[in-house]
Each structure stands twice: as structure tokens, then as C-alpha cells.
Design a protein around this motif. Structure first.
Motif, PDB file in Angstrom:
ATOM      1  N   ILE A 187      52.127   0.324 -82.797  1.00 15.04           N
ATOM      2  CA  ILE A 187      53.365  -0.122 -81.939  1.00 15.04           C
ATOM      3  C   ILE A 187      54.414   0.425 -82.595  1.00 15.04           C
ATOM      4  CG2 ILE A 187      54.378  -1.990 -80.846  1.00 15.04           C
ATOM      5  CD1 ILE A 187      51.839  -3.556 -81.102  1.00 15.04           C
ATOM      6  N   LEU A 188      55.491   1.069 -82.157  1.00 15.15           N
ATOM      7  CA  LEU A 188      56.696   1.488 -82.677  1.00 15.15           C
ATOM      8  C   LEU A 188      57.731   0.375 -81.916  1.00 15.15           C
ATOM      9  CD1 LEU A 188      56.738   5.583 -82.181  1.00 15.15           C
ATOM     10  CD2 LEU A 188      55.898   4.048 -84.235  1.00 15.15           C
ATOM     11  N   ILE A 189      58.551   0.011 -83.043  1.00 18.84           N
ATOM     12  CA  ILE A 189      59.539  -0.722 -82.858  1.00 18.84           C
ATOM     13  C   ILE A 189      60.935   0.053 -83.192  1.00 18.84           C
ATOM     14  CG2 ILE A 189      61.142  -2.869 -83.234  1.00 18.84           C
ATOM     15  CD1 ILE A 189      58.673  -4.357 -83.584  1.00 18.84           C
ATOM     16  N   LYS A 190      61.771   0.489 -82.352  1.00 16.53           N
ATOM     17  CA  LYS A 190      63.058   1.199 -82.534  1.00 16.53           C
ATOM     18  C   LYS A 190      63.903   0.177 -82.908  1.00 16.53           C
ATOM     19  CE  LYS A 190      66.191   4.655 -80.460  1.00 16.53           C
ATOM     20  NZ  LYS A 190      66.347   5.416 -79.339  1.00 16.53           N
ATOM     21  N   PRO A 227      53.592   3.690 -77.811  1.00 19.60           N
ATOM     22  CA  PRO A 227      54.442   2.856 -77.259  1.00 19.60           C
ATOM     23  C   PRO A 227      55.754   2.622 -78.067  1.00 19.60           C
ATOM     24  CG  PRO A 227      52.483   1.623 -77.702  1.00 19.60           C
ATOM     25  CD  PRO A 227      52.116   3.330 -78.009  1.00 19.60           C
ATOM     26  N   GLU A 228      56.681   2.486 -77.556  1.00 14.06           N
ATOM     27  CA  GLU A 228      58.074   2.134 -78.327  1.00 14.06           C
ATOM     28  C   GLU A 228      58.970   1.038 -77.410  1.00 14.06           C
ATOM     29  OE1 GLU A 228      60.640   5.297 -79.901  1.00 14.06           O
ATOM     30  OE2 GLU A 228      61.932   4.721 -78.281  1.00 14.06           O
ATOM     31  N   ILE A 229      59.187   0.073 -78.542  1.00 14.55           N
ATOM     32  CA  ILE A 229      59.856  -0.912 -77.852  1.00 14.55           C
ATOM     33  C   ILE A 229      61.291  -1.236 -78.662  1.00 14.55           C
ATOM     34  CG2 ILE A 229      59.811  -3.470 -77.624  1.00 14.55           C
ATOM     35  CD1 ILE A 229      56.886  -3.417 -78.279  1.00 14.55           C
ATOM     36  N   THR A 230      62.272  -1.358 -77.968  1.00 14.82           N
ATOM     37  CA  THR A 230      63.778  -1.183 -78.502  1.00 14.82           C
ATOM     38  C   THR A 230      64.132  -2.592 -78.806  1.00 14.82           C
ATOM     39  OG1 THR A 230      64.136   0.955 -77.520  1.00 14.82           O
ATOM     40  CG2 THR A 230      65.891  -0.282 -78.387  1.00 14.82           C
ATOM     41  N   SER A 264      62.114 -15.660 -75.507  1.00  9.67           N
ATOM     42  CA  SER A 264      61.738 -15.495 -74.212  1.00  9.67           C
ATOM     43  C   SER A 264      62.307 -14.098 -73.680  1.00  9.67           C
ATOM     44  CB  SER A 264      62.231 -16.510 -73.414  1.00  9.67           C
ATOM     45  OG  SER A 264      63.606 -16.647 -73.403  1.00  9.67           O
ATOM     46  N   SER A 265      62.769 -13.272 -74.404  1.00  9.10           N
ATOM     47  CA  SER A 265      63.481 -11.994 -74.195  1.00  9.10           C
ATOM     48  C   SER A 265      62.327 -11.023 -73.853  1.00  9.10           C
ATOM     49  CB  SER A 265      64.421 -11.356 -75.190  1.00  9.10           C
ATOM     50  OG  SER A 265      63.537 -10.862 -76.404  1.00  9.10           O
ATOM     51  N   ASN A 266      62.603 -10.015 -73.233  1.00  8.41           N
ATOM     52  CA  ASN A 266      61.926  -8.741 -72.862  1.00  8.41           C
ATOM     53  C   ASN A 266      61.135  -8.157 -74.035  1.00  8.41           C
ATOM     54  OD1 ASN A 266      62.085  -9.208 -70.009  1.00  8.41           O
ATOM     55  ND2 ASN A 266      63.689  -7.735 -69.951  1.00  8.41           N
ATOM     56  N   PHE A 267      62.072  -8.179 -75.150  1.00  5.67           N
ATOM     57  CA  PHE A 267      61.751  -7.540 -76.308  1.00  5.67           C
ATOM     58  C   PHE A 267      60.199  -8.024 -76.840  1.00  5.67           C
ATOM     59  CE2 PHE A 267      61.143  -7.777 -81.000  1.00  5.67           C
ATOM     60  CZ  PHE A 267      60.915  -6.597 -81.294  1.00  5.67           C
ATOM     61  N   TRP A 268      60.295  -9.509 -76.945  1.00  5.41           N
ATOM     62  CA  TRP A 268      59.116 -10.174 -77.379  1.00  5.41           C
ATOM     63  C   TRP A 268      57.954 -10.234 -76.559  1.00  5.41           C
ATOM     64  CZ3 TRP A 268      59.138 -10.953 -82.148  1.00  5.41           C
ATOM     65  CH2 TRP A 268      60.320 -11.005 -82.962  1.00  5.41           C
TER      66      TRP A 268
END
Length: 223
Positions: free
Chosen positions: A160-163, A185-188, A198-202
Motif C-alpha cells: 500500500i502506498l501512502i503519498k 494502490p495509492e492513498i494521499t 473518520s476521514s476518507n484517508f483512514w
């Protein structure tokens, strides 16, 4: 806990002429049984795959921030993100077990051997991408390459990539980083907007994490 499944049933034995409705009914029962078998590993794998960690976390332990950035309480360094924020949310709130090199690995070992061992014992490899991660074109890139290699060798391991910060122009990126960004898959991370659990990131990060039967850990468990 493994999911109980039933063996797929075969078509009725031909004692004479088998009616079309009997064939359809048997086919439906077989399809349902095979679907149950296919879904069972996603529940059982979290306990019976022999893995010790839910995710190995790879990050730059030097900051990509300037002094002005660090004065903003909503902007944190890669190191604090990996060692404090990720465990606070994923471990304490959702019951995952992370592998953090500085926290979980005894000093004195051979770095490359320790990394390979940790990744083999992890279900996911979380890469916290930042300019400093790429600038350290040795140890951190080795962790990325090892994670990708493990994913290709063993379908149970995923990367999993976290930008975490904006990266240089793709033309200037190392070739292996380009390929990783293209296919993984990349999550910013969006700073203040991403902080709330509760954010979309988590939500997106948990979506890519292993399936856990009891994903929510009550606060009483940590008292």
C-alpha cells in the motif's frame, strides 16, 4: 476462525433421464458451495496464515518538512506519522498489529535480513512516500523493492502506498518507484483534512488492510 463450508455437490447420478430442472438445481447448489469455499480464506487468513504482523511500515526517518511547516500542529513528519499516528489509529482503535523497525526489531542484526524477515511475516507493506523516502535511494528503496518482490512471490502480501508529501516530477523518479506508483494502490495524506479517524484517508487505508472479523476495538480494551 475458519468459516465452515460444505463440499460442492455433484450432479444427480443418472439413473435414467435427468430432468433439466434437476440439473439447474444441482448447478446452483454447487455454485453456492464453491462461492463459500472461495470466501472462507478471507476470514480465516488473518489467524491461520502464519503471519505475525498485519503490516510492515516503511518510511523516511528524516523530515521532508521545512521549519515553517513543522510549526503547524496539523503537519507532522514522516517519523511521527509512522511511529505515533499510525499505531494510535490502526493498533489502538482497530486492533491491527504493525511492524515498526525501530520499535519491534532488536538492534544489532543485519539490516537487509531483518527487513526481508519482517516483510515475510507481514500481510501488508505500507510505504510512506515522500521526497526524503526517494532521496534515500538505498535502504528505503530496498524496503519498497522487497515488499513488491514479496507480493509477486506470495499473493497474501500486498503493498500500500501512502503519498505523504508531493513527489518530484515522475520523470525524475527512480524507475522502480515509477512502476510502483503506476500499479499499486495509492492513498494521499491531506494533512489537517486527513487527521480525523473518520476521514476518507483512514477509510481507504483500512479498506486495503487485511480483513478482521472484529475490526473495531472498544476503548475499554486499552484502559
Amino acid at each position: 476462525m475458519a468459516v465452515a463450508t460444505e463440499e460442492p455437490q455433484s450432479f444427480p447420478a443418472a439413473a435414467g433421464v435427468v430432468s433439466p430442472s434437476a440439473i439447474v438445481e444441482a448447478a446452483v447448489r454447487a455454485a453456492i458451495a464453491w462461492a463459500a469455499i472461495a470466501e472462507a480464506p478471507s476470514v480465516a487468513v488473518i489467524q491461520k496464515d502464519g503471519k505475525e504482523f498485519d503490516a510492515f511500515v516503511s518510511y523516511a526517518n528524516t523530515s521532508s518538512l521545512g521549519e515553517d511547516d513543522e510549526s503547524n500542529s496539523y503537519i507532522i513528519t514522516e517519523e511521527k506519522f509512522a511511529l505515533e499516528l499510525l499505531p494510535n489509529v490502526l493498533e489502538k482503535q482497530h486492533g491491527y498489529k504493525l511492524c515498526l523497525f525501530e520499535r519491534d526489531i532488536l538492534p544489532g542484526g543485519v539490516y537487509t535480513e531483518d527487513v526481508i524477515s519482517c516483510i515475510k511475516r507481514s500481510r501488508r507493506v505500507i510505504i510512506v512516500l515522500s521526497p526524503n523516502y526517494i532521496a534515500r535511494n538505498d535502504s528505503r528503496i530496498f524496503e519498497l523493492q522487497t515488499g513488491v518482490s514479496s507480493m509477486l512471490d506470495n499473493y497474501k502480501t500486498k503493498v500500500i502506498l501512502i503519498k505523504f508529501h508531493s513527489l518530484p516530477d515522475r520523470v525524475d523518479l527512480p524507475e522502480n518507484v515509477k512502476k510502483a506508483i503506476t500499479v499499486l494502490p495509492e492513498i494521499t495524506w491531506k494533512g489537517k483534512k486527513s487527521f480525523p479517524p473518520s476521514s476518507n484517508f483512514w477509510k481507504m487505508l483500512r479498506y486495503h488492510m487485511p480483513v478482521k472479523k472484529n475490526n473495531i476495538v472498544t476503548s475499554q480494551s486499552f484502559n
